[in-house]
Design a protein around this motif. Structure first.
Motif, PDB file in Angstrom:
ATOM      1  N   PHE A  59       9.436  21.221   4.553  1.00 31.13           N
ATOM      2  CA  PHE A  59       8.616  21.565   5.705  1.00 31.13           C
ATOM      3  C   PHE A  59       9.504  22.247   6.754  1.00 31.13           C
ATOM      4  N   THR A  60       8.883  22.688   7.838  1.00 31.61           N
ATOM      5  CA  THR A  60       9.643  23.347   8.901  1.00 31.61           C
ATOM      6  C   THR A  60       9.712  22.526  10.173  1.00 31.61           C
ATOM      7  N   GLY A  61       8.875  21.481  10.280  1.00 27.92           N
ATOM      8  CA  GLY A  61       8.840  20.690  11.506  1.00 27.92           C
ATOM      9  C   GLY A  61       7.987  21.324  12.593  1.00 27.92           C
ATOM     10  N   ILE A  62       7.240  22.378  12.254  1.00 30.55           N
ATOM     11  CA  ILE A  62       6.303  22.985  13.191  1.00 30.55           C
ATOM     12  C   ILE A  62       4.918  22.423  12.883  1.00 30.55           C
ATOM     13  N   ILE A  63       4.396  21.610  13.780  1.00 27.61           N
ATOM     14  CA  ILE A  63       3.144  20.889  13.529  1.00 27.61           C
ATOM     15  C   ILE A  63       1.968  21.860  13.517  1.00 27.61           C
ATOM     16  N   GLU A  64       1.123  21.737  12.489  1.00 27.13           N
ATOM     17  CA  GLU A  64      -0.035  22.617  12.347  1.00 27.13           C
ATOM     18  C   GLU A  64      -1.300  22.034  12.966  1.00 27.13           C
ATOM     19  N   PRO A  87       7.155  30.307   0.213  1.00 26.87           N
ATOM     20  CA  PRO A  87       8.221  31.313   0.355  1.00 26.87           C
ATOM     21  C   PRO A  87       7.989  32.311   1.481  1.00 26.87           C
ATOM     22  N   THR A  88       6.739  32.444   1.938  1.00 24.61           N
ATOM     23  CA  THR A  88       6.444  33.407   2.998  1.00 24.61           C
ATOM     24  C   THR A  88       6.263  32.747   4.363  1.00 24.61           C
ATOM     25  N   THR A  89       6.485  31.424   4.439  1.00 25.46           N
ATOM     26  CA  THR A  89       6.326  30.709   5.699  1.00 25.46           C
ATOM     27  C   THR A  89       7.445  31.066   6.675  1.00 25.46           C
ATOM     28  N   ARG A  90       7.094  31.257   7.935  1.00 23.75           N
ATOM     29  CA  ARG A  90       8.123  31.447   8.949  1.00 23.75           C
ATOM     30  C   ARG A  90       8.836  30.119   9.189  1.00 23.75           C
ATOM     31  N   LEU A  91      10.148  30.152   9.154  1.00 24.76           N
ATOM     32  CA  LEU A  91      10.930  28.937   9.381  1.00 24.76           C
ATOM     33  C   LEU A  91      11.184  28.807  10.880  1.00 24.76           C
ATOM     34  N   GLY A  92      10.142  28.422  11.605  1.00 30.27           N
ATOM     35  CA  GLY A  92      10.237  28.358  13.060  1.00 30.27           C
ATOM     36  C   GLY A  92      11.008  27.155  13.570  1.00 30.27           C
TER      37      GLY A  92
END
Length: 222
Positions: free
Chosen positions: A2-7, A90-95
């Motif tokens: 995950f990236t830790g950016i809450i959806e 693979p296309t998710t922004r790693l914010g």
């Protein structure tokens, strides 16, 4: 991962004991489940849970005894708000930063106060996690990727902007609130790597990294 950016923020609508562990239902009208399939992972307050049913307005997940023992999940009651994030692609922004969804320990909110338009939180981590928490480093709190603004022993401070307060469960925190913590995965692997051949011995995993170890292996000059 995950990236830790809450959806989205969801809520617990059922928590059913099942053969010694737990079956959990999470509801959220704000999380897009259109691309979620059975067996996919969703971070729920920082805990990586596997989707076992998709009723349409949320998901069901099984929670093991291991997870109950090492996270805040045993405290969760029906109606509790939880942070939600689907696994990255693979296309998710790693914010944020790379988050595994494997909680390292439970921390406790010590204080909360205003800091201009932001709010400042002080959290106490378990002592065994203190060595992984660094000033301006990353830490995951209930699934949210955050920057450490100050460190004092096992306690650390976070400066939370209004958007994060509004869009995550952090806005509900008060002194005494217990939270799931995941330290930076790179720090954990680096410590293991520095053990070298000692990592394979029974005592190696208990030695940890200290100044003496770094000096002995050429990483620190006295």
């Amino acid at each position: 991962m995950f990236t830790g950016i809450i959806e989205a923020v969801g809520k617990i609508v059922a928590a059913e004991p099942n053969g010694g562990d737990l079956r959990l239902r999470v509801q959220s009208n704000d999380l897009d489940l259109g691309d979620v399939q059975l067996g996919d992972s969703i971070a729920t307050n920082g805990v990586c849970l596997t989707v076992v049913e998709l009723p349409g307005d949320g998901y069901w997940a099984d929670v093991s005894v291991e997870t109950l023992d090492f996270t805040t999940l045993r405290q969760w009651k029906v109606g509790r708000a939880v942070n939600l994030e689907k696994a990255l692609t693979p296309t998710t922004r790693l914010g944020g930063h790379l988050v595994s969804g494997h909680v390292d320990g439970v921390g406790e909110v010590i204080s909360r106060h205003k800091d201009a338009r932001s709010e400042r939180f002080r959290i106490k981590a378990p002592s065994e996690l203190a060595r992984y928490i660094a000033h301006k480093g990353s830490i995951t709190v209930d699934g949210t990727s955050l920057t450490v603004n100050a460190v004092d022993g096992a306690e650390f401070e976070l400066n939370i902007v209004p958007h994060t307060i509004e869009k995550t469960v952090i806005g509900t925190y008060q002194p005494g609130t217990q939270v799931n913590l995941e330290v930076d995965v790179i720090a954990r692997y680096l410590e293991r790597l520095l053990l070298g051949n000692d990592a394979a011995s029974a005592d190696g995993s208990k030695k940890g990294i200290d100044i003496a170890f770094l000096a002995e292996n050429g990483f620190y000059r006295r």
